[in-house]
Design a protein around this motif. Structure first.
Motif, PDB file in Angstrom:
ATOM      1  N   ASN A   1      55.878  60.000  43.345  1.00 41.65           N
ATOM      2  CA  ASN A   1      54.976  60.960  43.835  1.00 41.65           C
ATOM      3  C   ASN A   1      54.612  60.633  45.260  1.00 41.65           C
ATOM      4  O   ASN A   1      53.952  61.320  46.034  1.00 41.65           O
ATOM      5  CB  ASN A   1      53.663  60.339  43.117  1.00 41.65           C
ATOM      6  N   CYS A   2      55.120  59.340  45.751  1.00 43.27           N
ATOM      7  CA  CYS A   2      55.006  59.109  47.331  1.00 43.27           C
ATOM      8  C   CYS A   2      55.704  60.194  48.096  1.00 43.27           C
ATOM      9  O   CYS A   2      55.585  60.463  49.033  1.00 43.27           O
ATOM     10  CB  CYS A   2      55.242  57.845  47.641  1.00 43.27           C
ATOM     11  N   LEU A   3      56.996  60.369  47.463  1.00 41.66           N
ATOM     12  CA  LEU A   3      58.157  61.462  47.881  1.00 41.66           C
ATOM     13  C   LEU A   3      57.241  62.821  48.109  1.00 41.66           C
ATOM     14  O   LEU A   3      57.466  63.411  49.060  1.00 41.66           O
ATOM     15  CB  LEU A   3      59.161  61.451  47.443  1.00 41.66           C
TER      16      LEU A   3
ATOM     17  N   LEU B   1      60.652  60.337  36.305  1.00 37.35           N
ATOM     18  CA  LEU B   1      61.462  61.117  37.158  1.00 37.35           C
ATOM     19  C   LEU B   1      61.123  62.581  37.342  1.00 37.35           C
ATOM     20  O   LEU B   1      61.693  63.311  37.885  1.00 37.35           O
ATOM     21  CB  LEU B   1      62.919  61.058  36.692  1.00 37.35           C
ATOM     22  N   GLY B   2      59.895  62.922  36.548  1.00 40.80           N
ATOM     23  CA  GLY B   2      59.454  64.449  36.714  1.00 40.80           C
ATOM     24  C   GLY B   2      59.025  64.767  37.995  1.00 40.80           C
ATOM     25  O   GLY B   2      59.319  66.003  38.319  1.00 40.80           O
ATOM     26  N   PRO B   3      58.313  63.894  38.828  1.00 44.49           N
ATOM     27  CA  PRO B   3      58.098  64.404  40.335  1.00 44.49           C
ATOM     28  C   PRO B   3      59.371  64.706  41.045  1.00 44.49           C
ATOM     29  O   PRO B   3      59.080  65.373  42.053  1.00 44.49           O
ATOM     30  CB  PRO B   3      57.167  63.291  40.812  1.00 44.49           C
ATOM     31  N   ALA B   4      60.089  63.941  40.736  1.00 46.81           N
ATOM     32  CA  ALA B   4      61.458  63.971  41.625  1.00 46.81           C
ATOM     33  C   ALA B   4      61.938  65.641  41.232  1.00 46.81           C
ATOM     34  O   ALA B   4      62.721  66.279  42.182  1.00 46.81           O
ATOM     35  CB  ALA B   4      62.615  63.060  41.295  1.00 46.81           C
ATOM     36  N   LYS B   5      61.834  66.051  40.149  1.00 43.93           N
ATOM     37  CA  LYS B   5      62.362  67.434  39.761  1.00 43.93           C
ATOM     38  C   LYS B   5      61.423  68.470  40.406  1.00 43.93           C
ATOM     39  O   LYS B   5      62.001  69.448  40.577  1.00 43.93           O
ATOM     40  CB  LYS B   5      62.138  67.656  38.175  1.00 43.93           C
TER      41      LYS B   5
END
Length: 182
Positions: free
Chosen positions: A141-143, A72-76
């Motif tokens: 990461n796609c987001l 969930l790191g990339p969402a942050k």
């Protein structure tokens, strides 16, 4: 002959080279201050409640929790990257170009290294659960990649209008000429 006297060393040198004074018996009879545990009390307490090593189930649970944090790191990063994209403007300056470059480079590298990232958390018992974690990681990461595409579109670099494709269009033939050639 001269009789020179060597001066005595300074007080701090003497104190440094001599051992510390021993505690008197009266100092040991004083009780510990509130909230302070002497080294003897701490050693007795640690003997009573010795920490046992975690079981394999507990380790798997901890590894799974840590892997979800990484997934969930990339969402942050999304809100911060979106604010940076907004603040950098839509012009073609070096800052906005470098920001877009990083928006594409970082997620692509992260997606390519997904198995390496989660290799230390994989165990035989958590293999099926790790597939979901990896899928969420790739999705996040796609987001970030989608945010990069949005920024490129906002900068006007994506060919989304008809005028962007004029080089490939043929000459328009009027209907009158199509039916009545010269």
């Amino acid at each position: 002959m001269s009789t020179e006297r060597i001066p005595p060393p300074p007080k701090w040198v003497v104190e440094l080279n001599s051992p510390p004074p021993s505690r008197s018996k009266n100092a040991n009879s004083l009780p510990d201050p509130p909230g302070y545990l002497s080294s003897k009390a701490v050693s007795k307490k640690s003997e009573k409640s010795a920490r046992k090593p975690p079981t394999q189930e507990e380790m798997d649970t901890l590894k799974l929790k840590k892997s979800w944090e990484i997934a969930l790191g990339p969402a942050k990063q999304l809100p911060m990257q979106a604010i940076m994209g907004y603040m950098s403007g839509n012009g073609l300056q070096i800052f906005s170009i470098m920001m877009v470059f990083m928006l594409f480079k970082s997620p692509l590298q992260a997606i390519a290294a997904t198995n390496v990232t989660f290799a230390r958390f994989e165990a035989e018992s958590t293999k099926s659960q790790m597939l979901g974690v990896k899928a969420v990681y790739v999705l996040m990461n796609c987001l970030l990649l989608a945010l990069g595409v949005w920024k490129v579109n906002a900068m006007g670099l994506l060919p989304t209008t008809r005028s962007d494709w004029l080089a490939w269009e043929g000459e328009r033939v009027p209907l009158e000429r199509a039916y009545f050639p010269n």
